[in-house]
Design a protein around this motif. Structure first.
Motif, mmCIF file in Angstrom:
data_model
loop_
_atom_site.group_PDB
_atom_site.id
_atom_site.type_symbol
_atom_site.label_atom_id
_atom_site.label_comp_id
_atom_site.label_asym_id
_atom_site.label_seq_id
_atom_site.Cartn_x
_atom_site.Cartn_y
_atom_site.Cartn_z
ATOM 1 N N ARG A 42 0.603 -1.176 0.122
ATOM 2 C CA ARG A 42 0.079 -0.156 0.066
ATOM 3 C C ARG A 42 0.707 1.261 0.054
ATOM 4 O O ARG A 42 0.750 2.276 -0.763
ATOM 5 N N GLN A 45 2.229 2.348 -3.023
ATOM 6 C CA GLN A 45 1.072 2.939 -4.068
ATOM 7 C C GLN A 45 0.525 4.260 -3.464
ATOM 8 O O GLN A 45 -0.599 4.916 -4.008
ATOM 9 N N PHE A 71 -6.663 -3.777 -1.411
ATOM 10 C CA PHE A 71 -6.856 -2.961 -2.403
ATOM 11 C C PHE A 71 -8.159 -3.027 -3.024
ATOM 12 O O PHE A 71 -8.348 -3.582 -4.160
ATOM 13 N N ARG A 79 -5.279 -7.072 -9.127
ATOM 14 C CA ARG A 79 -4.830 -7.606 -7.839
ATOM 15 C C ARG A 79 -4.342 -9.125 -8.308
ATOM 16 O O ARG A 79 -3.204 -9.379 -7.631
#
Length: 239
Positions: A42, A45, A71, A79
């Motif tokens: 995470r 991103q 996500f 994913r």
């Protein structure tokens, strides 16, 4: 491990001759390792960290379920493409934050003192499961290890449990399987192996372990120290 010849043992007076366990959510509280993994992805991103409570119910469902929790706005294909990175990152976090559930080590020692053998059947990739054993001092104690990619099938298919019992030199009915997910109990029932549903593991709100069909449903690992809480092996006299 699984290829070594088990010593001939007199069936224990207290516990089953052999016990097979799921790993994550049954023996090992690995959710903190999974959280660290998800938060590293995470962070890459630009997303804020997620809380342990957000990922914990999904740990027993595997990497794809945890990625869906981490996500939720990503499409399934995106994913899916992240699975190798998730596993690579998890390998770096493996064992850094996880701990055994309370009373697990005491319970395993009690099984061993009673002459019982024990092993692990998990849907975690075998190479990851094998990395954990030396960290816990289990590499010479665990009689068999079957991972999710060891065989052509994984739980809820019964094949991993059947092969684990075979490698221990026992019939499936001589073993008891302990797991925290419905797939564990489905696999055990299909294998003809008595089972225990572990309520201390990872579970989503909609799941109803009492409806899975386990022979016993236990609230805590401490209850595994009570011989009367173990189901009778199917092949034992009078079963």
């Amino acid at each position: 491990m699984e290829n070594r010849e088990l010593q001939q043992q007199v069936p224990g007076a207290l516990f089953p001759r052999a016990v097979l366990f799921d790993l994550d959510g049954t023996l090992l509280d690995s959710a903190p390792d999974m959280l660290a993994t998800a938060n590293r992805l995470r962070d890459a991103q630009g997303l804020a960290p997620m809380a342990l409570a957000q990922i914990r119910p999904h740990v027993s469902k595997g990497s794809r379920a945890m990625l869906a929790a981490a996500f939720p706005k990503l499409k399934t294909a995106a994913r899916e493409a992240m699975v190798p990175l998730f596993l690579e990152t998890y390998l770096q976090e493996l064992g850094r934050h996880s701990v055994l559930f309370d009373d697990i080590e005491t319970m395993l020692a009690a099984l061993e003192a009673d002459g019982a053998a024990w092993g692990i059947v998990t849907n975690k990739p075998e190479y990851l499961a094998r990395e954990i054993l030396p960290q816990l001092g289990w590499e010479t104690r665990c009689a068999v290890l079957i991972g999710g990619d060891t065989l052509a099938e994984k739980k809820p298919h019964p094949l991993p449990l059947l092969i684990a019992a075979e490698r221990m030199g026992l019939a499936a009915g001589d073993c008891v399987y302990v797991g925290d997910d419905e797939r564990d109990i489905v696999a055990a029932r299909a294998a003809g192996m008595p089972s225990i549903a572990a309520l201390w593991g990872y579970r989503q709100d909609h799941e109803r372990p009492a409806e899975w069909g386990a022979d016993s449903v236990l609230e805590s690992p401490a209850e595994l120290l009570i011989p009367a809480n173990w189901p009778q092996p199917l092949s034992s006299p009078g079963a």
